[in-house]
Scaffold this motif. Structure first.
Motif, short mmCIF file in Angstrom:
data_model
loop_
_atom_site.label_atom_id
_atom_site.label_comp_id
_atom_site.label_asym_id
_atom_site.label_seq_id
_atom_site.Cartn_x
_atom_site.Cartn_y
_atom_site.Cartn_z
N GLU A 25 0.83 -1.20 0.00
CA GLU A 25 0.00 0.00 0.00
C GLU A 25 0.87 1.25 0.00
N ASN A 26 1.95 1.23 0.80
CA ASN A 26 2.86 2.38 0.84
C ASN A 26 3.55 2.56 -0.51
N GLN A 27 3.97 1.44 -1.09
CA GLN A 27 4.66 1.52 -2.37
C GLN A 27 3.74 2.05 -3.46
N LYS A 28 2.47 1.64 -3.40
CA LYS A 28 1.50 2.11 -4.38
C LYS A 28 1.27 3.62 -4.25
N ARG A 32 2.25 6.33 -7.21
CA ARG A 32 1.24 7.25 -7.75
C ARG A 32 1.66 8.70 -7.57
N PHE A 33 2.17 9.00 -6.38
CA PHE A 33 2.60 10.37 -6.12
C PHE A 33 3.73 10.77 -7.05
N PHE A 37 4.24 13.79 -9.52
CA PHE A 37 5.36 14.69 -9.19
C PHE A 37 6.27 14.88 -10.40
N SER A 38 6.46 13.81 -11.19
CA SER A 38 7.37 13.86 -12.34
C SER A 38 6.88 14.77 -13.45
N CYS A 103 6.32 15.73 3.61
CA CYS A 103 5.23 16.71 3.59
C CYS A 103 4.53 16.73 2.23
N SER A 104 5.32 16.65 1.18
CA SER A 104 4.75 16.66 -0.17
C SER A 104 3.86 15.44 -0.39
N LEU A 105 4.33 14.28 0.04
CA LEU A 105 3.51 13.06 -0.08
C LEU A 105 2.23 13.19 0.75
N SER A 106 2.36 13.71 1.96
CA SER A 106 1.20 13.85 2.84
C SER A 106 0.18 14.84 2.28
N ASP A 107 0.66 15.96 1.76
CA ASP A 107 -0.25 16.94 1.17
C ASP A 107 -1.00 16.34 -0.02
N TRP A 108 -0.28 15.57 -0.82
CA TRP A 108 -0.90 14.94 -1.99
C TRP A 108 -1.99 13.96 -1.58
N ILE A 109 -1.71 13.15 -0.56
CA ILE A 109 -2.73 12.20 -0.08
C ILE A 109 -3.95 12.95 0.45
N GLU A 110 -3.68 14.01 1.23
CA GLU A 110 -4.78 14.77 1.83
C GLU A 110 -5.63 15.48 0.79
N ASN A 111 -5.00 15.98 -0.27
CA ASN A 111 -5.72 16.79 -1.25
C ASN A 111 -6.24 16.01 -2.45
N VAL A 112 -5.55 14.91 -2.80
CA VAL A 112 -5.91 14.16 -4.01
C VAL A 112 -6.58 12.83 -3.69
N MET A 113 -6.12 12.20 -2.62
CA MET A 113 -6.64 10.87 -2.28
C MET A 113 -7.68 10.93 -1.16
N ASP A 114 -8.30 12.09 -0.99
CA ASP A 114 -9.23 12.28 0.12
C ASP A 114 -10.47 11.38 0.03
#
Length: 355
Positions: A25-28, A32-33, A37-38, A103-114
């Motif tokens: 799950e973490n790797q996925k 995705r992030f 990001f790329s 922080c970037s990964l966390s923000d992405w999860i919070e904003n995109v994977m909500d």
């Protein structure tokens, strides 16, 4: 002879075997992030972030039961940063880099994977970051020291390296840019700023946000660079002709192929020999800025030459101390001290002391 190189502590907690065991799950989430990001950052930035995530999730595997990132508690993330400082010997700058990645990964999860994780919040930003500080001794070079190095390179018959050093001193460019300089970019008649600078004929890619970084024209102090460039060109042509190689890159390997950044760095590793301090490529970026400001060039123009978005960069790269600067108020003080009334008062005090 004392080793002048700046040492960096390295301890590795990752391995290919551990990375394969990271919670799927973490790797996925990471994959995705990074895919998103790329599209906004350079491939080099993507690799840095990927490396940081491998370190973090190998730690989670070893010390947090391979938990999902979503389920980690704030104290567990704090423990990771404590581990980085105490065990991995992170500098404040390294701490900030890892903090930014998570922080970037966390923000992405919070904003995109909500929709998948509606209760997730970025708790990494609650982790206090240490103040950034200089952890390595900085090498500040004078004009005499760098031209001493230039003369030494001439004595050992290294005209290409003389050309490289002159480009570094004359442009203030970053180390990763030098392998990209081509003969097409240099036209001795393409001058700027009252003929004092060579302006590259096209823009070059430099460090900056975005997939392709930033593109700017480079300005090179003509009299610093051109003599060594002209000296090197016929030698370069002969090397390429002997090896049947054709390209327009200025710097070449012994077989005529274009020099890479790693090749260029390997040349610089030998430059410590005639110097009293460690040479590293960024030191000439500091030299360039300090020299131009000390010569009286306006700060706005120095900023423009480097296309810096903030004047704060001038403070970072200017190595001049308060004692090195020219202070207008000192002339006023000198004039006051030289006044006759002041001299008379000083003489009275001296006579009183003598009695």
């Amino acid at each position: 002879m004392q080793n002048k190189k700046r040492l960096t502590f390295r301890k590795v907690i990752t391995s290919s075997e551990l990375i394969e065991q990271i919670n799927p799950e973490n790797q996925k989430l990471v994959d995705r992030f990074l895919k998103n990001f790329s599209t906004k950052r350079s491939p080099k930035s993507v690799l840095v972030y990927k490396s940081n995530y491998n370190i973090f999730f190998c730690y989670v595997l070893l010390y947090c039961d391979n938990k999902s990132f979503i389920d980690l508690k704030k104290f567990e993330i704090l423990d990771f940063f404590d581990f980085g400082v105490t065990e991995l010997k992170w500098s404040p700058n390294r701490f900030h880099q890892m903090h930014s990645s998570l922080c970037s990964l966390s923000d992405w999860i919070e904003n995109v994977m909500d929709e998948y994780y509606p209760n997730f919040k970025n708790i990494v930003k609650k982790i206090e970051k240490p103040a950034k500080e200089l952890i390595r001794e900085k090498s500040v070079f004078t004009k005499d020291e760098l031209y001493g190095l230039m003369n030494w390179l001439g004595e050992i018959n290294k005209p290409q390296e003389q050309c490289l050093l002159s480009l570094m001193m004359g442009s203030g460019a970053r180390a990763d840019e030098f392998a990209n300089f081509t003969t097409d970019l240099i036209d001795e008649n393409n001058l700027a700023f009252e003929g004092l600078f060579l302006e590259t004929t096209n823009e070059m890619r430099v460090k900056g946000r975005g997939v392709n970084g930033k593109r700017i024209k480079r300005y090179i102090i003509k009299d610093v660079f051109l003599p060594y460039y002209k000296q090197w060109l016929p030698i370069r042509e002969q090397i390429m002709k002997e090896n049947g190689i054709e390209h327009n890159y200025i710097f070449v390997k012994s077989d005529g192929e274009p020099a890479t950044t790693s090749t260029i760095r390997s040349w610089m590793e030998k430059w410590d020999k005639p110097l009293s301090k460690h040479f590293y490529p960024h030191s000439t970026r500091h030299y360039w800025c300090t020299t131009l400001l000390a010569a009286g060039l306006e700060a706005e123009l120095v900023q423009e030459l480097q296309q810096w978005g903030s004047s704060e960069m001038l403070n970072i790269y200017n190595d001049a101390t308060a004692k090195d600067r020219k202070w207008k108020g000192l002339a006023k003080l000198r004039a006051e001290l030289e006044k006759e009334s002041f001299s008379e008062e000083l003489n009275k005090i001296q006579e009183s002391n003598n009695n």
